[in-house]
Scaffold this motif. Structure first.
Motif, PDB file in Angstrom:
ATOM      1  N   SER A  20       0.825  -1.221   0.000  1.00 15.79           N
ATOM      2  CA  SER A  20       0.000   0.000   0.000  1.00 15.79           C
ATOM      3  C   SER A  20       0.852   1.261   0.000  1.00 15.79           C
ATOM      4  CB  SER A  20      -0.915   0.032   1.225  1.00 15.79           C
ATOM      5  OG  SER A  20      -1.832  -1.028   1.194  1.00 15.79           O
ATOM      6  N   ASN A  21       2.095   1.125   0.467  1.00 15.00           N
ATOM      7  CA  ASN A  21       2.988   2.278   0.569  1.00 15.00           C
ATOM      8  C   ASN A  21       4.289   1.934  -0.137  1.00 15.00           C
ATOM      9  OD1 ASN A  21       1.235   3.738   2.572  1.00 15.00           O
ATOM     10  ND2 ASN A  21       1.658   1.860   3.715  1.00 15.00           N
ATOM     11  N   GLY A  22       5.242   2.858  -0.099  1.00 13.80           N
ATOM     12  CA  GLY A  22       6.509   2.541  -0.740  1.00 13.80           C
ATOM     13  C   GLY A  22       7.401   3.746  -0.873  1.00 13.80           C
ATOM     14  N   LEU A  23       8.463   3.546  -1.622  1.00 14.00           N
ATOM     15  CA  LEU A  23       9.461   4.591  -1.826  1.00 14.00           C
ATOM     16  C   LEU A  23       9.022   5.474  -3.000  1.00 14.00           C
ATOM     17  CD1 LEU A  23      12.333   5.086  -0.556  1.00 14.00           C
ATOM     18  CD2 LEU A  23      13.248   4.090  -2.646  1.00 14.00           C
ATOM     19  N   PRO A  24       9.079   6.814  -2.837  1.00 15.55           N
ATOM     20  CA  PRO A  24       8.734   7.683  -3.966  1.00 15.55           C
ATOM     21  C   PRO A  24       9.627   7.381  -5.177  1.00 15.55           C
ATOM     22  CG  PRO A  24       8.876   8.959  -1.942  1.00 15.55           C
ATOM     23  CD  PRO A  24       9.393   7.576  -1.620  1.00 15.55           C
ATOM     24  N   ILE A  25       9.021   7.478  -6.353  1.00 15.10           N
ATOM     25  CA  ILE A  25       9.732   7.197  -7.602  1.00 15.10           C
ATOM     26  C   ILE A  25      11.005   8.045  -7.739  1.00 15.10           C
ATOM     27  CG2 ILE A  25       9.524   7.449 -10.116  1.00 15.10           C
ATOM     28  CD1 ILE A  25       8.021   5.018  -8.836  1.00 15.10           C
ATOM     29  N   ALA A  26      10.923   9.301  -7.358  1.00 17.16           N
ATOM     30  CA  ALA A  26      12.091  10.185  -7.499  1.00 17.16           C
ATOM     31  C   ALA A  26      13.250   9.692  -6.631  1.00 17.16           C
ATOM     32  CB  ALA A  26      11.719  11.621  -7.125  1.00 17.16           C
ATOM     33  N   THR A  27      12.917   9.231  -5.422  1.00 14.13           N
ATOM     34  CA  THR A  27      13.961   8.709  -4.530  1.00 14.13           C
ATOM     35  C   THR A  27      14.579   7.453  -5.124  1.00 14.13           C
ATOM     36  OG1 THR A  27      12.674   9.544  -2.674  1.00 14.13           O
ATOM     37  CG2 THR A  27      14.461   8.012  -2.153  1.00 14.13           C
ATOM     38  N   LEU A  28      13.725   6.598  -5.661  1.00 14.42           N
ATOM     39  CA  LEU A  28      14.220   5.364  -6.276  1.00 14.42           C
ATOM     40  C   LEU A  28      15.199   5.684  -7.410  1.00 14.42           C
ATOM     41  CD1 LEU A  28      14.042   2.296  -6.430  1.00 14.42           C
ATOM     42  CD2 LEU A  28      12.062   2.562  -7.945  1.00 14.42           C
ATOM     43  N   LEU A  29      14.807   6.621  -8.265  1.00 12.26           N
ATOM     44  CA  LEU A  29      15.657   6.968  -9.409  1.00 12.26           C
ATOM     45  C   LEU A  29      16.970   7.631  -8.980  1.00 12.26           C
ATOM     46  CD1 LEU A  29      12.962   8.160 -11.961  1.00 12.26           C
ATOM     47  CD2 LEU A  29      14.477   6.178 -12.215  1.00 12.26           C
ATOM     48  N   SER A  30      16.993   8.199  -7.793  1.00 14.63           N
ATOM     49  CA  SER A  30      18.250   8.807  -7.312  1.00 14.63           C
ATOM     50  C   SER A  30      19.297   7.739  -7.015  1.00 14.63           C
ATOM     51  CB  SER A  30      17.992   9.653  -6.064  1.00 14.63           C
ATOM     52  OG  SER A  30      17.772   8.826  -4.935  1.00 14.63           O
ATOM     53  N   HIS A  31      18.862   6.465  -6.944  1.00 15.19           N
ATOM     54  CA  HIS A  31      19.788   5.374  -6.619  1.00 15.19           C
ATOM     55  C   HIS A  31      20.274   4.617  -7.852  1.00 15.19           C
ATOM     56  CE1 HIS A  31      19.439   5.743  -2.271  1.00 15.19           C
ATOM     57  NE2 HIS A  31      18.144   5.909  -2.416  1.00 15.19           N
ATOM     58  N   GLY A  32      19.816   4.994  -9.052  1.00 16.55           N
ATOM     59  CA  GLY A  32      20.337   4.280 -10.214  1.00 16.55           C
ATOM     60  C   GLY A  32      19.519   4.490 -11.465  1.00 16.55           C
ATOM     61  N   ASN A  33      20.044   3.900 -12.557  1.00 10.26           N
ATOM     62  CA  ASN A  33      19.443   4.104 -13.884  1.00 10.26           C
ATOM     63  C   ASN A  33      18.964   2.802 -14.523  1.00 10.26           C
ATOM     64  OD1 ASN A  33      21.873   2.878 -14.395  1.00 10.26           O
ATOM     65  ND2 ASN A  33      22.654   4.452 -15.806  1.00 10.26           N
ATOM     66  N   HIS A  34      19.042   1.701 -13.766  1.00  9.44           N
ATOM     67  CA  HIS A  34      18.804   0.364 -14.330  1.00  9.44           C
ATOM     68  C   HIS A  34      18.148  -0.464 -13.241  1.00  9.44           C
ATOM     69  CE1 HIS A  34      20.393  -3.376 -16.491  1.00  9.44           C
ATOM     70  NE2 HIS A  34      20.233  -3.850 -15.265  1.00  9.44           N
ATOM     71  N   GLY A  35      16.910  -0.910 -13.500  1.00  6.38           N
ATOM     72  CA  GLY A  35      16.294  -1.668 -12.424  1.00  6.38           C
ATOM     73  C   GLY A  35      14.941  -2.226 -12.760  1.00  6.38           C
ATOM     74  N   LEU A  36      14.338  -2.826 -11.747  1.00  9.67           N
ATOM     75  CA  LEU A  36      12.998  -3.384 -11.891  1.00  9.67           C
ATOM     76  C   LEU A  36      12.312  -3.386 -10.534  1.00  9.67           C
ATOM     77  CD1 LEU A  36      13.561  -6.319 -10.554  1.00  9.67           C
ATOM     78  CD2 LEU A  36      14.188  -6.981 -12.860  1.00  9.67           C
ATOM     79  N   GLY A  37      10.999  -3.593 -10.582  1.00 10.49           N
ATOM     80  CA  GLY A  37      10.232  -3.589  -9.345  1.00 10.49           C
ATOM     81  C   GLY A  37       8.761  -3.592  -9.651  1.00 10.49           C
ATOM     82  N   THR A  38       7.993  -3.111  -8.676  1.00  9.20           N
ATOM     83  CA  THR A  38       6.556  -3.009  -8.895  1.00  9.20           C
ATOM     84  C   THR A  38       6.046  -1.701  -8.291  1.00  9.20           C
ATOM     85  OG1 THR A  38       4.437  -4.190  -8.750  1.00  9.20           O
ATOM     86  CG2 THR A  38       5.871  -4.305  -6.828  1.00  9.20           C
ATOM     87  N   PHE A  39       4.729  -1.503  -8.405  1.00  8.58           N
ATOM     88  CA  PHE A  39       4.103  -0.252  -7.997  1.00  8.58           C
ATOM     89  C   PHE A  39       3.120  -0.492  -6.854  1.00  8.58           C
ATOM     90  CE2 PHE A  39       5.556   0.198 -12.291  1.00  8.58           C
ATOM     91  CZ  PHE A  39       6.079   1.473 -12.333  1.00  8.58           C
TER      92      PHE A  39
END
Lengths: 237, 237
Positions: A20-39
């Protein structure tokens, strides 16, 4: 830092339906340019490619997500990818991707690895999760409500990670790959693949992992997190 | 950063006897002031207290290790500890330490926790590992060659971590405590404890973990790392 793995939450939490919650997309992108996950609510598959983040949904659509989006990710793996090895290969299964990575990164048999494949694929079978129909629904249940599709002779890119077996409970042991077509309009979580001729392969070992766990998240705080290796293999394998 | 866990290597590697190499002591201390671990060839127990690092050996001696030492640690956990909760408690077992931590950090049921206990202990039973008698000897074998000692009415400090069950394979699930006497001359890995009256308790949750795996280490690279939960419980429980 290049080739360090950043991971938000653990696969066992997704299994327990913590989404139901999670890490903001902008924060996630601050950690890299290559990845996968869910929403949030596990609605679709995430792929991060060249720093751009896409949501691939079960209705077949792919949407680029703006970094300033207020969407969040309840589970994601990302790295600032700088390939240390590049080659070409013909591959007829996901298992062959694992075997290839182990061969081209011989000093990293027990490390995480990041991989990218570019080229034409004779066949790529993907699934896209529709998402939870109610909060805390487990990933096993979510896995029953997904769309599968096989692309024939599709040109595109595969992004993924190889995780050591000892990461069971934390991540998805073995190979975990997401696919997106060259026009960035279709894709999903890869169930099976076969290349036509050779595709481009880029890879790097990731011997450092930064794991960030959810805080102030009642779902995570009260989840049993017992682990379900067979369940993870069933829905993420 | 305060209250982030830094861990070098994984407990499964120690189980497999990966202990000939490791992280330099100075690097380890750059990641925190509070921690525990072991030394090259698993020779003794490490405790890091107020930024000072001590080696507690099976011959009963405790030696402060200079940060510029060329010694290394094949496995350690450390944090820059800033207690967010402080209390006093009378405790009659390791399990009561776990239960107390879960009670005083209610929002962190699924996080790592760091703990420090200061005071007088009616009884503290410790073991100190003698170390490997040959390279790659497993922690299970090393556990057969250790010294146990029970301190009666000892004043000192306990440093440790509570790790979530899902960290099996990576760390030591449950409570993991090392003890050192007030004069810093005796101590070890805690097998059992009982306080006299109340002792001081300080604790903090650690929702971020930085895991660094050995690189260019043939022992780590070729270790099976299959996991042995029962073995870990037997020697680290």
């Amino acid at each position: 830092m290049a080739n360090e793995l950043f991971q938000y939450s653990i696969i066992t939490a997704l299994m327990d339906g913590v989404a139901s919650n999670g890490l903001p997309i902008a924060t996630l992108l601050s950690h890299g340019n290559h990845g996968l996950g869910t929403f949030r609510y596990m609605r679709g598959e995430m792929i991060i490619l060249d720093g751009k983040l896409y949501q691939m949904k079960s209705d077949g659509t792919v949407t680029p997500i703006d970094p300033s989006s207020d969407d969040v990710s309840p589970f994601a793996m990302v790295t600032q990818f700088e390939a240390t090895v590049a080659t070409t290969a013909a591959l007829s299964s996901k298992e062959e991707v694992s075997a290839l990575l182990k061969r081209i990164l011989p000093e990293s048999q027990n490390h995480f690895m990041a991989v990218r494949l570019d080229g034409n694929f004779k066949s790529v079978t993907v699934r896209t999760a529709a998402g939870q129909t109610e909060p805390r629904q487990s990933l096993r249940e979510v896995g029953k409500n997904q769309t599968s599709h096989t692309f024939e002779s599709a040109t595109g890119t595969i992004v993924g990670f190889l995780s050591p077996q000892y990461m069971e409970g934390i991540g998805v042991p073995g190979i975990h790959l997401h696919f997106i077509t060259e026009d960035r309009k279709q894709g999903g979580h890869i169930l099976a693949l076969e290349t036509g001729g050779e595709v481009q392969v880029q890879a790097a070992a990731l011997p450092k992992m930064h794991l960030e766990l959810p805080v102030a998240d009642d779902e995570f705080n009260t989840a049993p997190l017992i682990g379900d290796a067979a369940g993870v293999a069933a829905v993420e394998g």
